[in-house]
Design a protein around this motif. Structure first.
Motif, PDB file in Angstrom:
ATOM      1  N   VAL A 116       0.778  -1.354   0.223  1.00 48.27           N
ATOM      2  CA  VAL A 116       0.071  -0.178  -0.085  1.00 48.27           C
ATOM      3  C   VAL A 116       1.031   1.314  -0.094  1.00 48.27           C
ATOM      4  CG1 VAL A 116      -1.919   1.127   1.364  1.00 48.27           C
ATOM      5  CG2 VAL A 116      -1.710  -0.683   1.485  1.00 48.27           C
ATOM      6  N   THR A 153       1.210   5.779   0.256  1.00 47.60           N
ATOM      7  CA  THR A 153       0.544   6.380   1.101  1.00 47.60           C
ATOM      8  C   THR A 153       1.056   8.091   0.903  1.00 47.60           C
ATOM      9  OG1 THR A 153       0.422   6.409   3.269  1.00 47.60           O
ATOM     10  CG2 THR A 153      -1.969   4.548   2.694  1.00 47.60           C
ATOM     11  N   GLN A 156      -3.224  10.083   2.649  1.00 48.21           N
ATOM     12  CA  GLN A 156      -4.368   9.591   1.344  1.00 48.21           C
ATOM     13  C   GLN A 156      -3.088   8.222   0.767  1.00 48.21           C
ATOM     14  OE1 GLN A 156      -4.429  13.170  -0.779  1.00 48.21           O
ATOM     15  NE2 GLN A 156      -6.277  14.060   0.590  1.00 48.21           N
ATOM     16  N   GLY A 157      -4.891   7.230   0.372  1.00 43.88           N
ATOM     17  CA  GLY A 157      -4.064   5.995  -0.510  1.00 43.88           C
ATOM     18  C   GLY A 157      -3.503   6.809  -2.010  1.00 43.88           C
ATOM     19  N   VAL A 158      -2.632   5.804  -2.394  1.00 41.60           N
ATOM     20  CA  VAL A 158      -2.146   6.319  -3.827  1.00 41.60           C
ATOM     21  C   VAL A 158      -2.180   5.418  -5.074  1.00 41.60           C
ATOM     22  CG1 VAL A 158      -0.697   6.684  -5.323  1.00 41.60           C
ATOM     23  CG2 VAL A 158      -0.238   7.541  -2.523  1.00 41.60           C
ATOM     24  N   SER A 159      -3.706   5.990  -5.749  1.00 39.76           N
ATOM     25  CA  SER A 159      -3.932   5.014  -7.047  1.00 39.76           C
ATOM     26  C   SER A 159      -2.480   4.605  -7.836  1.00 39.76           C
ATOM     27  CB  SER A 159      -5.635   4.942  -7.319  1.00 39.76           C
ATOM     28  OG  SER A 159      -5.626   4.516  -8.380  1.00 39.76           O
ATOM     29  N   ILE A 160      -2.017   3.526  -7.894  1.00 40.50           N
ATOM     30  CA  ILE A 160      -1.137   3.291  -8.280  1.00 40.50           C
ATOM     31  C   ILE A 160      -1.382   2.383 -10.252  1.00 40.50           C
ATOM     32  CG2 ILE A 160       0.844   2.215  -8.866  1.00 40.50           C
ATOM     33  CD1 ILE A 160       0.986   2.203  -5.847  1.00 40.50           C
ATOM     34  N   PRO A 161      -1.698   3.227 -10.855  1.00 37.32           N
ATOM     35  CA  PRO A 161      -1.693   2.246 -12.804  1.00 37.32           C
ATOM     36  C   PRO A 161      -1.134   0.575 -12.612  1.00 37.32           C
ATOM     37  CG  PRO A 161      -1.343   4.410 -12.437  1.00 37.32           C
ATOM     38  CD  PRO A 161      -1.109   4.243 -11.359  1.00 37.32           C
ATOM     39  N   THR A 174       3.309  -1.029 -13.091  1.00 33.39           N
ATOM     40  CA  THR A 174       4.227  -1.988 -11.584  1.00 33.39           C
ATOM     41  C   THR A 174       3.641  -3.381 -12.173  1.00 33.39           C
ATOM     42  OG1 THR A 174       1.625  -2.592 -10.724  1.00 33.39           O
ATOM     43  CG2 THR A 174       2.906  -0.834  -9.277  1.00 33.39           C
ATOM     44  N   THR A 184       0.583  -5.124  -6.612  1.00 39.61           N
ATOM     45  CA  THR A 184       0.752  -5.243  -5.517  1.00 39.61           C
ATOM     46  C   THR A 184       0.730  -6.808  -4.557  1.00 39.61           C
ATOM     47  OG1 THR A 184      -1.317  -4.911  -5.227  1.00 39.61           O
ATOM     48  CG2 THR A 184       0.230  -2.765  -5.651  1.00 39.61           C
ATOM     49  N   VAL A 217       2.162   9.300 -10.931  1.00 42.12           N
ATOM     50  CA  VAL A 217       1.312   9.073  -9.334  1.00 42.12           C
ATOM     51  C   VAL A 217       1.560   9.805  -8.877  1.00 42.12           C
ATOM     52  CG1 VAL A 217      -0.240   7.454 -11.185  1.00 42.12           C
ATOM     53  CG2 VAL A 217       1.866   6.352  -9.343  1.00 42.12           C
ATOM     54  N   TYR A 239       6.481  10.109   0.712  1.00 44.23           N
ATOM     55  CA  TYR A 239       5.230   8.572   0.376  1.00 44.23           C
ATOM     56  C   TYR A 239       5.589   7.749   1.821  1.00 44.23           C
ATOM     57  CZ  TYR A 239       3.959  11.133  -3.856  1.00 44.23           C
ATOM     58  OH  TYR A 239       3.210  11.880  -4.450  1.00 44.23           O
TER      59      TYR A 239
END
Length: 790
Positions: free
Chosen positions: A80, A82, A93-98, A102, A106, A127, A134
């Motif tokens: 995860v 953040t 805040q959570g980071v949305s990763i395309p 990756t 994950t 992102v 982070y």
């Protein structure tokens, strides 16, 4: 936490209200239950070399972020990311990763976050925002455990802010001019264009700059990083897009800036197409002189840049039929030699290696315009470049791709194969060489070793930062596709590279022990010079941190099983009879391919399955070497170029008893000589008395010595020598040693012959009637003297 077999439970702590020794007041008790609960112990290894002033790990916007998690017991993983919000009330805040960024996802122990500039990232946008803190957290849940049996670990990092607020422009440059007008037109290779960047600021000083230009296919060709904010370039003709990028001391770079210029052709403006341009040829001679002066001055950067531009201009001119291909061939040879000279004096950095490989790829993309000097020199330079220290970072695709493309073109020249099947797909690609270029055996051996070194290091370099499980990294050479992949486990499959039908399977590694291997999947027709009689594809395997030909015993007691593909079409018209192959590898010690340590398990029309006890560069070759062809390979102990026995190398290419054979590889035959001193006379020996002592009639080289004669003594094991001295050869010494020869005045009984007198019978007097001055020989020398006659 209680752990069976681990640490004991924490000591019992007195609860509130419980009496304490020495304390006043009443007493009480409370029961505490301690439960043994197994929770994975998680840790994270972070691949980072830079830190900011606050001590946080910091990455550049184009860096791969690599995190590797560990657990002391089997666990399932979840990563995860953040960020700390600028608004303190919002917290993290959570980071949305395309998914495109990756490659491992994950849910594995390893986590890789690619920059948007990565080739495999497609059009994904970044992102991560520069200067934001982070947190990367790895959760490890016990397999089969409860929701509370989850361990975790976290690391912090930031993305560095690149330089800001500056500009770059490209203008024609004239030394001494005070004009402020930016002129963006000029003459190819003659006029100088200066790319200059100004007003860039960053707290991480000093800044560095990188300049380049777009190639015809739209890709970016970069020159080395420099501390100067400008670079002077001589360009090929056409509408050229120059490139600029600015970096801070931590490696964070700006976006690439495109700067268009218009460059006029080098030839005369009155020449029509299909008419050789003498003006063009003359100006190219001038350009060669400029490059030569840069080479002598040690300006390797300018040698590379002008060689690159000259190659592009000459290819275009040959295609337009304005330049004789023979002139282009000679000029390219000179430019490659200049690059070799300057690279020998240069500091080999990553940027320098990249710009040099780019120039060599441009100079070699037409195999029919390469000479024997060109191909040998080119491989030597690329072997030198491929050993560059990248500081722990992977090679770029352009560096590895240009090394492979140039090597392919050289192999094509050595093989005289068509460009469509062996490189040469550039804009000026024409007919292949009419015949392979002539190179010596020694140069061919050096070429192959340099080629193997450069190709292996280039493909391995692509994977320096890759984690096991990532998809294969592919590069396109001039005529084939190549891929490398890192994997862990006792069995895995390497998928084919784009445009290639080759695939590889690796199994039975070290009796199931895990090891990290690198596979270099060369397609069958690339890097295969016909002059070496190498027929099939190459497969490179390499254990991390170790050199080639590493025994598997260092991994455990086991073998490596490798499936090597074969392209039967490559054999059409070249090798009669059924297709049979065997496993082999390039052994630089003998300068050829060897099968030592490998056995062929099975083979088919399109593959051969090899089992070897070492890791190295593998390929497939003829299963039964042709004994007597003068090229030692396979299981042959020798090959002297014939199939006769009795000359040291038998009809089955085994060393015969009493002989010793040296040398012999795929380009030269073995040399066999008899073993002197074993008491048996063989071809090439005058005698053999059973020893290597001289002075007994038979020398240490088994030749009859002066003053001796040797006779044969025949026995069941063969003929030996019995040597005796020639009587009288050495003259009378007064001790009775004399014999058959009387030319020194000594008889066999050591009595002086008639007319010989004195000690050792060394004085000869010949009476001559009518003369008072007889001729006298003293110790064999004629002298005239006056004698008193009594």
């Amino acid at each position: 936490v209680g752990r069976p077999g681990g640490r004991p439970p924490a000591p019992r702590v007195p609860a509130g209200g419980e009496s304490r020794p020495g304390a006043g007041g009443g007493g009480g008790s409370q029961s505490i239950t301690v439960t043994a609960l197994i929770i994975p112990r998680i840790s994270i290894s972070q691949d980072v070399s830079n830190y900011n002033s606050d001590g946080y790990p910091i990455y550049g916007p184009d860096d791969r972020i690599i995190l590797v998690g560990f657990s002391d017991i089997p666990a399932t993983y979840s990563w995860v990311i953040t960020s700390e919000s600028a608004n303190a009330t919002q917290g993290t805040q959570g980071v949305s990763i395309p998914a495109a960024l990756t490659p491992l996802g994950t849910s594995k122990a390893g986590f890789v976050l690619l920059p948007p500039s990565a080739a495999s990232a497609g059009t994904a946008s970044s992102v991560l925002v520069p200067s934001v803190l982070y947190t990367a957290t790895l959760n490890g849940a016990l397999i089969g455990g409860t929701a509370s049996q989850v361990g975790s670990a976290s690391v912090l990092f930031m993305v560095n802010q690149p330089p800001q607020s500056g500009t770059c422009q490209a203008c024609r440059y004239t030394a001494g001019s005070t004009s402020t007008t930016c002129i963006t037109t000029g003459l190819a290779l003659i006029d100088v264009f200066r790319v200059q960047c100004t007003s860039w600021s960053d707290e991480d000083q000093p800044l560095s700059y990188r300049f380049g230009q777009k190639a015809l296919d739209g890709s970016a060709d970069w020159f080395d990083y420099i501390p100067d904010s400008y670079r002077d370039l001589r360009l090929p003709s056409g509408s050229i897009t120059l490139l600029a990028q600015v970096f801070d001391s931590l490696g964070s770079g700006t976006a690439v800036m495109s700067l268009p210029v218009d460059v006029q052709p080098l030839g005369s403006t009155t020449s029509s197409r299909r008419l050789l341009d003498s003006v063009l040829e003359s100006r190219l001679t001038t350009v060669l002189g400029i490059v030569s002066s840069y080479s002598l001055a040690g300006r390797a950067d300018m040698v590379n840049q002008m060689s690159y531009s000259s190659a592009v201009e000459m290819d275009q001119s040959v295609r337009d039929q304005l330049l004789d291909p023979a002139v282009s061939t000679a000029n390219k040879e000179s430019l490659i030699v200049y690059i070799d000279s300057s690279s020998g004096l240069a500091v080999i950095t990553v940027g320098y290696s990249e710009e040099t490989a780019t120039a060599l790829a441009k100079l070699s993309n037409v195999p029919s315009q390469l000479t024997n000097v060109s191909v040998i020199t080119l491989a030597r330079v690329l072997g030198r470049l491929s050993g560059v220290d990248t500081g722990g970072k992977s090679y770029s695709n352009s560096l590895a791709g240009n090394i492979i493309a140039a090597l392919e073109a050289a192999a094509c020249t050595l093989s005289a194969k068509p460009p469509s099947t062996c490189g040469g797909t550039g804009p000026a690609a024409g007919a292949p060489p009419s015949q392979p270029v002539a190179v010596s055996d020694l140069d061919l051996w050096r070429w192959m070793n340099n080629t193997q070194t450069a190709a292996d290091k280039a493909m391995f370099g692509l994977l320096i930062q890759n984690l096991p499980g990532e998809a294969a990294t592919a590069v396109n050479g001039s005529g084939a596709a190549h891929s490398s992949v890192r994997a862990v486990g006792s069995s895995f499959t390497v998928p084919p590279a784009p445009g290639s039908s080759a695939s590889f399977q690796l199994s039975s590694l070290a009796n199931g022990s895990s090891a990290s291997l690198v596979i270099d999947a060369h397609r069958s027709t690339s890097l295969v010079p016909e002059a070496l009689r190498q027929r099939f594809g190459l497969l490179s395997t390499k254990m991390d941190g170790l050199s080639l030909s590493v025994p598997v015993s260092s991994l455990g007691n086991g073998t490596v099983t490798i499936r090597v593909p074969i392209d039967p079409s490559y054999l059409e018209g070249r090798r009669p009879g059924p297709l049979t192959v065997a496993c082999q590898f390039w052994d630089s010690g003998i300068g050829g391919f060897s099968t030592q340590g490998c056995q062929t398990l099975e083979g088919g029309a399109t593959y051969v399955l090899c089992q070897c006890n070492h890791l190295t560069t593998f390929s497939a070759g003829p299963a039964t070497p042709s004994c007597g062809d003068g090229m030692r390979n396979g299981t042959e102990q020798c090959d002297d170029g014939n199939s006769k026995s009795g000359d040291g190398c038998s009809s089955t290419c085994m060393v015969e008893t009493g002989w010793q054979c040296t040398g012999g590889n795929l380009t030269s035959p073995s040399t066999c000589t008899p073993v002197c001193g074993d008491g048996i006379i063989r071809r090439g020996e005058d005698c053999d008395d059973g020893n290597l002592v001289g002075g007994d009639g038979c020398s240490s080289k088994c030749h009859v010595e002066p003053g001796w004669h040797c006779s044969l003594s025949v026995s069941a094991t063969g003929a030996s020598s019995v040597c005796t001295m020639d009587c009288g050869y050495f003259g009378c010494s007064g001790n009775g040693i004399c014999g058959l020869s009387t030319r020194d005045g000594c008889s066999c009984t050591c009595a002086c012959n008639a007319d010989w007198f004195g000690a050792n019978c060394s004085t000869f007097v010949q009476p001559i009637e009518g003369r008072t001055q007889p001729v006298i020989f003293i110790d064999g020398v004629s002298q005239v003297t006056t004698l008193r006659l009594e």
